[in-house]
Design an enzyme around this catalytic site. Structure first.
Site, PDB file in Angstrom:
ATOM      1  N   CYS A 195       4.546  30.987  12.536  1.00 10.28           N
ATOM      2  CA  CYS A 195       4.731  32.400  12.852  1.00 10.28           C
ATOM      3  C   CYS A 195       3.575  32.911  13.716  1.00 10.28           C
ATOM      4  O   CYS A 195       3.796  33.597  14.729  1.00 10.28           O
ATOM      5  CB  CYS A 195       4.839  33.211  11.559  1.00 10.28           C
ATOM      6  SG  CYS A 195       5.358  34.930  11.802  1.00 10.28           S
ATOM      7  N   CYS A 196       2.358  32.581  13.342  1.00  8.11           N
ATOM      8  CA  CYS A 196       1.194  32.984  14.136  1.00  8.11           C
ATOM      9  C   CYS A 196       1.240  32.369  15.532  1.00  8.11           C
ATOM     10  O   CYS A 196       0.882  33.024  16.523  1.00  8.11           O
ATOM     11  CB  CYS A 196      -0.099  32.570  13.441  1.00  8.11           C
ATOM     12  SG  CYS A 196      -0.537  33.548  11.988  1.00  8.11           S
ATOM     13  N   CYS A 230       1.339  39.831   6.010  1.00  3.33           N
ATOM     14  CA  CYS A 230       0.324  38.825   5.678  1.00  3.33           C
ATOM     15  C   CYS A 230      -1.043  39.427   5.359  1.00  3.33           C
ATOM     16  O   CYS A 230      -2.045  38.712   5.321  1.00  3.33           O
ATOM     17  CB  CYS A 230       0.170  37.834   6.831  1.00  3.33           C
ATOM     18  SG  CYS A 230       1.691  36.958   7.237  1.00  3.33           S
ATOM     19  N   CYS A 285      -5.636  32.749  12.309  1.00  3.18           N
ATOM     20  CA  CYS A 285      -4.280  32.764  12.873  1.00  3.18           C
ATOM     21  C   CYS A 285      -4.088  31.685  13.912  1.00  3.18           C
ATOM     22  O   CYS A 285      -2.955  31.373  14.283  1.00  3.18           O
ATOM     23  CB  CYS A 285      -3.981  34.136  13.485  1.00  3.18           C
ATOM     24  SG  CYS A 285      -5.068  34.584  14.860  1.00  3.18           S
TER      25      CYS A 285
END
Length: 236
Positions: free
Chosen positions: A122-123, A208, A231
Site C-alpha cells: 500500500c505504501c 495506519c 513507509c
C-alpha cells in the site's frame, strides 16, 4: 554541484555549524538552494517538523517547490494545515501529487484494506511510486527527518546519498529535538496539524496512524501491530 552520479563517500562529508539558533538548518538550506536552486524539491508530510522546515525554507527561498503525497487516505486535519500553510506563505509552490490508482481502483486490484493485509505494498503504491515519479531527474530533495525520531534515523546526515531515489537527500533538522521543534513552532505562531494536540506525534494516513501513550516513542502509533517503522521513502 553534487549529484547522485558524482557522489564520493570520502569527499562529500558536510559539517555545518550546529551551535546556533537553528542547529545548522538555515546554513544547510542556504547551501542547498545555492547548489540546486529551483531543482531542489521539499517532499513534505505537513506534520510539525514540516511546519518548522517550511518556515525555514521560506526564509531562504520564498518561491520554493513543495510536494505533498496525497494518498487519499490522510486525516482531514492534514488537509486543513495544508490550506493554512498556503494562506501564510502564498508564494510557495505547493504541489499535491496523486497516486495513479484511486482507493477504489486499488481495492479492485488488491482487495479491501490493503493497508492491513499488505501495508508495504500500500505504501509503495500510494507514496513510494508517486515520489519516484516526482523525483525522476531531480538532483536533490529536502526531508524533515530528525535523528531523535527513531532508531532507523539516528545516523542520518545533513547531506545523504539517496540510493532509493537516485538523488541527494538533504535533512536540515537532524539535530533538533521534539521540544525544540515545538518551541520554534509556538514562538513563530506556525500553523500545525491539530492532531498533534491529541496524542499523535507522528501523522501519516488515517488507517495506519493511532494516538500514542509513550511520548518517548514518537512513531509507535504508525502501522501498529505490523512491525513496520517506515513507509519506504527513507531507507536506514
Amino acid at each position: 554541484m553534487i549529484t547522485f552520479d558524482t557522489w564520493n563517500d570520502h569527499e562529500h562529508v558536510y559539517d555545518f555549524e550546529i551551535q546556533n539558533e537553528t542547529k545548522g538548518a538555515l546554513d544547510v538550506l542556504k547551501w542547498a538552494y545555492q547548489q540546486y536552486g529551483d531543482e531542489l524539491v521539499y517532499a513534505c508530510s505537513f506534520g510539525i517538523e514540516g511546519s518548522v522546515l517550511i518556515d525555514l525554507v521560506h526564509q531562504i527561498n520564498p518561491n520554493a517547490k513543495i510536494t505533498f503525497l496525497d494518498t487519499h487516505l490522510h486525516f482531514q486535519e492534514t488537509y486543513q494545515v495544508i490550506e493554512a500553510v498556503k494562506e501564510k506563505y502564498p508564494t510557495l509552490q505547493i504541489k499535491i501529487k496523486q497516486p495513479s490508482l484511486s482507493v477504489e481502483e486499488q481495492v479492485g486490484q488488491y482487495g479491501e484494506n490493503l493497508w492491513n493485509t499488505d501495508p508495504n505494498q500500500c505504501c509503495k503504491l500510494r507514496k513510494v511510486i508517486p515520489l519516484e515519479e516526482e523525483l525522476n531527474g531531480v538532483k536533490a530533495w529536502l526531508s524533515g527527518l530528525r535523528r531523535e525520531q527513531s532508531p532507523t534515523r539516528k545516523h542520518i546526515q545533513f547531506v545523504n546519498k539517496d540510493e532509493r531515489f537516485h538523488s541527494v537527500k538533504i535533512c536540515p533538522l537532524i539535530h533538533w529535538t521534539w521540544k525544540e521543534i515545538w518551541r520554534y513552532a509556538h514562538k513563530n505562531n506556525l500553523p500545525y496539524n491539530k492532531l498533534h494536540d491529541n496524542g499523535y506525534p507522528s501523522i501519516g494516513c488515517a488507517p495506519c496512524t493511532k494516538a500514542v501513550l509513550d511520548i518517548n516513542d514518537l512513531r509507535s502509533g504508525r502501522w501498529s501491530g505490523h512491525g513496520k517503522l517506515e513507509c519506504g521513502l527513507h531507507q536506514a
